[in-house]
Write a protein that holds these residues in place. Sequence first.
Motif: not given
Length: 184
Positions: A7-8, A12-18, A28-33, A37-43
């Motif tokens: 979750v972005n 400055q380091f979120n892309h490094l985590i990804h 892995v997927a980088l997603i906006p914050n 929550k339904d999309e996160v729960a399902a995916g």
Amino acid sequence: MLPICVVNNHGQFNHLIHRALRDLDIDVALIPNTTSKDEVAAGYRGIILGGGPDIGRAGVCAEYLDLGIPVLGICLGLHIIARKFGGEIRPGKSGGYGSVEVCIREHDDVLRGYPDKLPVWASHADEVCRIPEGFTLLASSGICDVEAVACSEKRIYGLQWHPEVSHTVDGKRVYENFDKICME
């Protein structure tokens, strides 16, 4: 198998985590914050709450903590976890980014395989000053009493430091351990 999401939170380091997870062949997927929550729960099978400049810009991250999906919070992600469950955050005494040696007190699932002392790279602009009830203190340092926490029952973990940067020794191990937790 579902991927883990990073979750972005505008850090400055979120892309490094990804990238760190991708380099470990972890889907892995980088997603906006602001992702629902339904999309996160399902995916996704696991959630990494990335760092960021301000808890006021954390979107709907706190809602993800109620999904029953494993969560790993990094820096601001730890603060989101602590605040959601009744902990307290304060400005750190040491300020910005730098090297620190953490003392691992509990070699819990997410810190399995690490030595008792570990050089890491962390920001202490803000830090947890009181951990939430039901959480265990996993690590501390000479400049910060709360460097890592866990609520193993809920599979929620938080680190003050950044495992994804090269200055943290063997940081990939955190992500490998979290991946295993997400497969259980």
